[in-house]
Design a protein around this motif. Structure first.
Motif, PDB file in Angstrom:
ATOM      1  N   ARG A  30       2.552  15.854  -3.810  1.00  0.00           N
ATOM      2  CA  ARG A  30       2.705  14.397  -3.894  1.00  0.00           C
ATOM      3  C   ARG A  30       4.079  14.004  -4.424  1.00  0.00           C
ATOM      4  O   ARG A  30       4.600  14.636  -5.334  1.00  0.00           O
ATOM      5  CB  ARG A  30       1.614  13.806  -4.792  1.00  0.00           C
ATOM      6  CG  ARG A  30       0.236  13.770  -4.155  1.00  0.00           C
ATOM      7  CD  ARG A  30      -0.797  13.211  -5.109  1.00  0.00           C
ATOM      8  NE  ARG A  30      -0.965  14.085  -6.286  1.00  0.00           N
ATOM      9  CZ  ARG A  30      -1.793  13.812  -7.296  1.00  0.00           C
ATOM     10  NH1 ARG A  30      -2.500  12.693  -7.282  1.00  0.00           N
ATOM     11  NH2 ARG A  30      -1.892  14.653  -8.314  1.00  0.00           N
ATOM     12  N   HIS A  65       0.836  -1.195   0.000  1.00  0.00           N
ATOM     13  CA  HIS A  65       0.000   0.000   0.000  1.00  0.00           C
ATOM     14  C   HIS A  65       0.876   1.253   0.000  1.00  0.00           C
ATOM     15  O   HIS A  65       0.596   2.226  -0.694  1.00  0.00           O
ATOM     16  CB  HIS A  65      -0.915  -0.015   1.232  1.00  0.00           C
ATOM     17  CG  HIS A  65      -1.720   1.234   1.388  1.00  0.00           C
ATOM     18  ND1 HIS A  65      -2.720   1.593   0.519  1.00  0.00           N
ATOM     19  CD2 HIS A  65      -1.649   2.241   2.311  1.00  0.00           C
ATOM     20  CE1 HIS A  65      -3.260   2.734   0.903  1.00  0.00           C
ATOM     21  NE2 HIS A  65      -2.627   3.160   1.988  1.00  0.00           N
ATOM     22  N   THR A  66       1.956   1.196   0.756  1.00  0.00           N
ATOM     23  CA  THR A  66       2.867   2.333   0.829  1.00  0.00           C
ATOM     24  C   THR A  66       3.500   2.607  -0.525  1.00  0.00           C
ATOM     25  O   THR A  66       3.575   3.742  -0.971  1.00  0.00           O
ATOM     26  CB  THR A  66       3.983   2.058   1.865  1.00  0.00           C
ATOM     27  OG1 THR A  66       3.377   1.841   3.133  1.00  0.00           O
ATOM     28  CG2 THR A  66       4.925   3.230   1.970  1.00  0.00           C
ATOM     29  N   SER A 104       0.914   4.257  -2.987  1.00  0.00           N
ATOM     30  CA  SER A 104       0.333   5.570  -2.708  1.00  0.00           C
ATOM     31  C   SER A 104       1.352   6.678  -2.571  1.00  0.00           C
ATOM     32  O   SER A 104       1.032   7.842  -2.773  1.00  0.00           O
ATOM     33  CB  SER A 104      -0.510   5.503  -1.428  1.00  0.00           C
ATOM     34  OG  SER A 104       0.296   5.069  -0.343  1.00  0.00           O
ATOM     35  N   HIS A 146       0.149   9.466   5.323  1.00  0.00           N
ATOM     36  CA  HIS A 146       1.308   9.584   4.444  1.00  0.00           C
ATOM     37  C   HIS A 146       1.687  11.041   4.211  1.00  0.00           C
ATOM     38  O   HIS A 146       2.428  11.354   3.282  1.00  0.00           O
ATOM     39  CB  HIS A 146       1.027   8.900   3.103  1.00  0.00           C
ATOM     40  CG  HIS A 146       0.997   7.410   3.222  1.00  0.00           C
ATOM     41  ND1 HIS A 146       0.944   6.583   2.124  1.00  0.00           N
ATOM     42  CD2 HIS A 146       1.016   6.590   4.298  1.00  0.00           C
ATOM     43  CE1 HIS A 146       0.927   5.328   2.530  1.00  0.00           C
ATOM     44  NE2 HIS A 146       0.960   5.307   3.836  1.00  0.00           N
TER      45      HIS A 146
END
Length: 312
Positions: A95, A10-11, A14, A176
């Motif tokens: 991001r 997941h890390t 994303s 995050h």
């Protein structure tokens, strides 16, 4: 164990969000302009310093060999953080991918660690020039200078590969959002839901080896330098000896002062903004002021710059 693997996947997918100075959304345009000018100043100033120490034969001494390497490191150091920050201001999007964050962290700590060792080597150069002037050419040979630089890279590269790998094999299962304008070890460790004890052990071991010990060496060197300067009988001689060290002292104070406080002080939610402003000193302020400090305080550099800029 399967759950941990899922978290890691997941890390990777994303990535992270660099919050930076997003809390000042109304100033994004002004911040972009200011930091763009700063980045161009860093590139121009440090490139000029590096260029004149190559083309001017009067600057082919150990002191300027180290200064050339320092200018190169400053360009690399700011190029790791400022372009991404500028894109964030322009696009209003902080991001950053998982691999992008890992690369940014690696190169940041790599160049930062080598700069710490380089500043220590520059202190040794000044110590030798003032405390052992008759043996200076023998002690500070070109071979030794080259070995010091190559040795620094050979030591730091594998160590920082290890630290980066250790950080990015952690599961980041909480938010995050990184409360910083670049990927750094402490804010990343705060996002992990795993035990980070050994990560902190490695972090403080690296700080001891690449920050505290070189800084202690610099302090001891300057204590001996000051003692030697005070023994010079003439005021003019003392002033000339001190002027050769003053630029280095200012750079060391700016770089080490902010970096040591930022990494060794206790982190808290209330100190997030303080951490970011301290980071600006050693990642932005020091690189932009280095060429100014060395050109204003050094007659040889000023003369070389005039020859370069005004020679037809």
């Amino acid at each position: 164990m399967p759950q941990r693997k899922g978290l890691e996947n997941h890390t990777v997918g994303s990535g992270f969000v660099l919050l930076g100075f997003s809390d000042h959304s109304s100033l994004q345009g002004m911040c972009f302009t200011v930091f763009l000018v700063i980045y161009l100043a860093v590139l121009t100033g440090n490139s000029l310093i590096a260029l004149i120490t190559v083309v001017d034969s009067n600057l082919h001494s150990p002191m300027y060999f180290f200064l050339r390497n320092l200018s190169f490191l400053e360009i690399c150091y700011t190029s790791v953080t400022l372009p991404k920050m500028l894109v964030g201001f322009l696009m209003k999007d902080g991001r950053i991918s998982f691999l992008g964050c890992a690369a940014q962290l690696y190169f940041l700590v790599l160049f930062g660690s080598i700069e710490c060792l380089l500043l220590a080597a520059m202190a040794y150069d000044r110590y030798t020039a003032i405390c052992a002037p008759l043996h200076y050419s023998l002690l500070m040979s070109r071979g030794l200078c080259t070995r010091l630089m190559v040795g620094s890279w050979m030591v730091v590269v594998p160590v920082q590969v290890g630290q980066t790998y250790q950080v990015f094999t952690l599961p980041f299962c909480a938010s995050h959002d990184i409360h910083h304008f670049f990927c750094d070890v402490p804010p990343l460790l705060e996002l992990s839901c795993a035990d980070t004890f050994w990560n902190h052990v490695m972090l403080y071991t690296i700080i001891l080896a690449f920050v505290i010990l070189p800084f202690s060496f610099i302090v001891i060197s300057y204590i001996k330098i000051i003692r030697a300067i005070l023994k010079i009988p003439s005021v003019l001689g003392r002033h000339k000896a001190f002027s050769t060290c003053s630029s280095h002292i200012v750079v060391v104070t700016l770089f080490y002062g902010s970096a040591i406080v930022a990494y060794l002080k206790q982190r808290s939610r209330d100190s997030v903004d303080t951490d970011k402003y301290l980071a600006l000193f050693y990642t932005v302020v020091t690189p932009v002021f280095n060429p100014v400090i060395y050109s204003l305080r050094n007659t040889e550099v000023r003369i070389a710059l005039k020859r370069l800029l005004w020679t037809k």
